[in-house]
Design an enzyme around this catalytic site. Structure first.
Site, PDB file in Angstrom:
ATOM      1  N   THR A 175      20.601  11.294 -17.401  1.00  0.00           N
ATOM      2  CA  THR A 175      21.475  12.465 -17.386  1.00  0.00           C
ATOM      3  C   THR A 175      21.235  13.312 -18.639  1.00  0.00           C
ATOM      4  O   THR A 175      21.998  14.200 -18.955  1.00  0.00           O
ATOM      5  CB  THR A 175      22.931  11.986 -17.222  1.00  0.00           C
ATOM      6  OG1 THR A 175      22.984  11.171 -16.042  1.00  0.00           O
ATOM      7  CG2 THR A 175      23.915  13.116 -17.025  1.00  0.00           C
ATOM      8  N   HIS A 176      20.147  13.011 -19.360  1.00  0.00           N
ATOM      9  CA  HIS A 176      19.846  13.731 -20.596  1.00  0.00           C
ATOM     10  C   HIS A 176      19.095  15.025 -20.310  1.00  0.00           C
ATOM     11  O   HIS A 176      17.913  15.153 -20.607  1.00  0.00           O
ATOM     12  CB  HIS A 176      19.043  12.833 -21.535  1.00  0.00           C
ATOM     13  CG  HIS A 176      19.751  11.551 -21.847  1.00  0.00           C
ATOM     14  ND1 HIS A 176      19.122  10.441 -22.351  1.00  0.00           N
ATOM     15  CD2 HIS A 176      21.051  11.207 -21.736  1.00  0.00           C
ATOM     16  CE1 HIS A 176      19.995   9.469 -22.521  1.00  0.00           C
ATOM     17  NE2 HIS A 176      21.176   9.902 -22.151  1.00  0.00           N
ATOM     18  N   LEU A 177      19.800  15.975 -19.726  1.00  0.00           N
ATOM     19  CA  LEU A 177      19.218  17.291 -19.501  1.00  0.00           C
ATOM     20  C   LEU A 177      19.451  18.133 -20.752  1.00  0.00           C
ATOM     21  O   LEU A 177      20.427  17.922 -21.470  1.00  0.00           O
ATOM     22  CB  LEU A 177      19.870  17.948 -18.281  1.00  0.00           C
ATOM     23  CG  LEU A 177      19.685  17.157 -16.987  1.00  0.00           C
ATOM     24  CD1 LEU A 177      21.020  16.794 -16.380  1.00  0.00           C
ATOM     25  CD2 LEU A 177      18.863  17.939 -15.995  1.00  0.00           C
TER      26      LEU A 177
END
Lengths: 236, 592
Positions: free
Chosen positions: B518-520
């Site tokens: 989820t590390h956008l």
């Protein structure tokens, strides 16, 4: 979700057997399918499915047992109540695809851009099983539960590999839905109807809702000694 | 329609929003947070044993974004039709009070100092020609030294457990030798190694690398933070990632900041308030407030404010800027505009090694932030010259607690059976005796990888969805392959019975169907030049000076580390400059 209901009325962009997409014909097929196979009800001893027809439920029992069989490693899907689990899930927000984006238009694209069908899990089962039943009868002249284990496996392999399509539902998508739900039923907390007697957790050595391992963070590779406990306090 | 004036409106009740709210309340302002999702308190939703439920939690996605209301569309290349991200899979943004800060794992890094000036660092070492054409490599415009006090401040709020290498230039422990110098120790000692972390530490050391304990916002001891909020010691229950922590051991806005904030009469938090837009005045250089829709009653409200802080998840911040007309949308063809530019992700791949059947890895034991890593192939810590790529990856064992449904669904494949008796046999072996090793890598920014508004699909409020144009590029694939190759030496030292090393393949497009991270990041980046950045070095909009945008959207390129630590430090950095400079004289903090 109103959006979810609307999707049934939208034409699909891809080829599809005509007439099946309106909500009316969908219901007719559903009823016909049920009436045709009502004799299978005898296999439902303890649990009366609410979503699946007797014939659909018999498929679920047979397919789940092929995917997660009873063997030397532990109980199979049938003993673990997996079909009951899946039937109960169909009545939850998940069964209705409540947190899926279900607004049109529905455009098919490359597989890596993800799921693009206008169907929630209930639809995937209902539509997919109708086509699968037709396919199995055409190929074998029998229903899926009447086939040998080997024949059942070959159908599951064909679905998994994508060589069968169920209407506009690629076999692969149907298979992944089925496989995921079966494994959820094997390994989720027993409060959802599957994993009966915590048998799924015992098989792989998962301690369930214990959720306190301060004394076992590093025991140099020794096996965790305690059996599982469920949210309701049940032990194996 | 009601009208009400507040000093500061904050969009989003995650880490960024909560930090800014606390700082602005301390500065004497009236503050309202608008949160599109529901109220969440750990005492209720996080209570044991109901929260220890994998099906309800990570599988049915209890704490994650409700895609039926809003999502994004995704395509790999500019020529493609982007299609809606209809089911949560590749990334899992949060929704509700706490945001992604409630379901995060707790890996709490700072930043590799050279990552903040990556363009300059690469040019200094290898020359400008080393940077591939159309790679938008940029400096952040802020240095590690400037941010250090704010990393320190955040760690003392989060109750971070870790081991330092140097404090004020002196070696004090066995921490990461590549880490930036610290002004103080971690507030808590490092988390204990799980068995898998312990064997990885030993093997990595024998392979000649420099293992260290991951900094974890999971409390290794009882802790009372700088706001008086209390944390209990982590018991390695294995329910961090995707869950709220029933022991109050994992830092979250809900546990570490909001209890203090809620005591202030000047603070209010409105859940179920989906912000539709930031309202601008006629000059379009000043925000007048926001308009939100109450998602329960479907009524719209406009609030006026002197200051608007966007503290939503990375891509929601970018979406709000685009739909509000803040700044100029990025155009990849003309290479103009900044909003949507430099969208980035991470190149995470997970490999697996198997130990002999006599050794049980007990993978259900774990904590989200716990583990052992090496940074020998991260950031600028190794010679890129002969390798010809920019970026890098930490390699780690981060045993967060592997639960059975995820293990079972993920098992099999790549030649192994995915069902039937042989599958069961392999599943048991993998669950009981294997170790997951990740290459948690950076991802650079490129001219044709960006965010804009989708022309076709809309959210539940009638607004266009955000469109992601994203795929893997050669530079990042080769970096991932190089780093994964280094796991081989570690697997040999582990005496692994089997190893399954996984890397990205050349030409492999980004796949939305499988969880990656989820590390956008990026999309509204900070920088020194308004032609190439949406925000100045204080995360202030270049175009609308009373709008600040806090989040990983500010990162000009992806880094190998988890983003929350840098987001928190940037939030405190911004808050400090709002308090000390902006409030005295509102206007642009950087004059050109």
């Amino acid at each position: 979700m109103p959006q979810t209901n609307l999707t049934f009325l939208r034409p699909l962009r891809r080829s599809f057997v005509k007439g099946l997409l309106s909500s009316t014909s969908f219901l007719i097929f559903g009823k016909a399918f049920q009436a045709d196979t009502a004799h299978a009800a005898h296999s439902l001893k303890h649990y009366q499915p609410k979503f699946f027809s007797p014939a659909e439920y018999d498929f679920l029992i047979a397919a789940a047992e092929r995917i997660y069989p009873e063997d030397q490693y532990g109980p199979g899907a049938k003993t673990l109540g997996v079909p009951e689990f899946i039937d109960r899930q169909m009545d939850t927000p998940y069964g209705h695809g409540s947190n899926w984006y279900m607004s049109g238009p529905f455009v098919q694209g490359p597989a890596n851009l993800g799921y693009q069908l206008p169907y929630n899990p209930r639809d995937l089962y209902r539509i997919g099983l109708k086509y699968l039943n037709t396919y199995v009868h055409q190929e074998h002249g029998k229903s899926f539960p009447q086939l040998t284990g080997k024949e059942q496996d070959n159908i599951l392999i064909a679905l998994e590999g994508g060589s069968i399509s169920l209407g506009d539902i690629p076999g692969r998508i149907f298979f992944e839905q089925l496989r995921s739900n079966i494994l959820e039923g094997v390994f989720s907390d027993p409060i959802y109807g599957g994993n009966k007697n915590l048998g799924g957790w015992v098989t792989i050595g998962f301690p369930g809702a214990r959720a306190d391992f301060m004394d076992w963070v590093d025991q140099n590779g020794a096996r965790y000694p305690l059996g599982p406990v469920s949210i309701s306090g049940e032990t194996a | 329609m009601s009208k009400k004036h507040i000093d500061a409106i904050i969009v989003g009740a995650g880490w960024a929003g909560s930090i800014l709210a606390k700082e602005l309340i301390e500065a004497g302002l009236s503050v309202t947070i608008l949160e599109r999702g529901p109220e969440r308190t750990t005492a209720v939703e996080g209570a044991y044993p109901e929260s220890i439920d994998e099906l309800k939690g990570a599988i049915r996605k209890r704490l994650f974004q409700d895609l039926s209301k809003s999502t994004v569309t995704v395509r790999n290349t500019i020529g493609q039709t982007a299609l809606p991200y209809r089911q949560l899979a590749a990334f899992l943004p949060g929704e509700g009070v706490g945001g992604a800060g409630l379901h995060w794992s707790g890996v709490h890094f700072r930043v590799p100092p050279e990552d903040l000036r990556l363009r300059s660092a690469v040019i200094e070492k290898y020359g400008e020609k080393f940077i591939p054409k159309d790679m938008n490599l940029q400096d952040y415009g802020v240095t590690y030294k400037e941010l250090e006090p704010f990393f320190d401040k955040a760690e003392k709020v989060f109750g971070t457990s870790g081991e330092a290498y140097t404090v004020n230039g002196k070696v004090v422990g066995n921490g990461n030798i590549f880490a930036g110098d610290r002004s103080d120790n971690f507030p808590l000692p490092p988390m204990q190694d799980t068995y898998t972390a312990q064997v990885f530490r030993k093997a990595a050391s024998q392979a000649g690398y420099h293992p260290y304990s991951l900094p974890a916002a999971n409390a290794s001891k009882p802790y009372t933070n700088t706001y008086g909020c209390q944390m209990g010691p982590c018991n390695f229950c294995g329910y961090c990632s995707g869950y709220d922590c029933y022991l109050y051991s994992k830092a979250s806005p809900n546990v570490n900041i909001l209890p203090a904030l809620r005591q202030s009469p000047n603070f209010s938090l409105i859940p179920n308030a989906h912000v539709l837009r930031v309202n601008l005045d006629k000059s379009r250089t000043k925000a007048t407030g926001v308009t939100y829709v109450n998602t329960q009653t479907n009524t719209e409200t406009t609030l006026s404010a002197d200051l608007v802080i966007l503290g939503a998840f990375q891509f929601h911040n970018v979406h709000l800027m685009l739909v509000s007309g803040i700044g100029k949308p990025y155009d990849p063809v003309k290479n103009t505009g900044t909003i949507g530019r430099n969208f980035v992700y991470q190149t995470i791949t997970s490999s697996r090694v198997w130990l002999p059947p006599s050794q049980y890895t007990n993978q259900f034991i774990g904590a989200g932030g716990v583990g052992v890593a090496i940074d020998d192939f991260n950031s600028m810590n190794f010679d890129h010259g002969p390798l010809g790529f920019v970026g890098g990856s930490p390699i780690w064992v981060n045993q967060a607690g592997t639960k059975p449904i995820a293990a079972a669904i993920g098992a099999g494949g790549s030649g192994s059976p995915r069902w039937g008796t042989n599958y069961k046999k392999e599943l048991i072996n993998t669950y009981q005796h294997s170790i997951g090793i990740d290459a948690h890598g950076s991802n650079m920014a490129y001219r044709d990888v960006y965010l804009d508004l989708d022309p076709t699909w809309k959210d539940a409020y009638g607004q266009p969805l955000l469109r992601m144009t994203f795929t893997w590029k050669d530079n990042d694939i080769r970096m991932n392959q190089f780093v994964v190759g280094k796991i081989d030496a570690i697997a040999k030292e582990l005496n692994a019975t089997k190893a399954h090393l996984v890397h990205l393949n050349a030409g492999q497009p980004f796949d939305t169907r499988h969880y990656q991270t989820t590390h956008l990041g990026g999309g509204a980046i900070m920088g020194e030049n308004p032609e190439t950045s949406a925000l100045n070095r204080y995360l202030q909009s270049w175009d609308v000076s009373n709008v600040f945008v806090i989040g990983s959207n500010a990162f000009p390129q992806g880094m190998g580390y988890n983003p929350t630590g840098l987001v928190a430090a940037l939030a405190y950095w911004t808050a400090y400059h709002i308090r000390t400079t902006y409030l005295k004289s509102p206007g642009p903090l950087v004059k050109l």
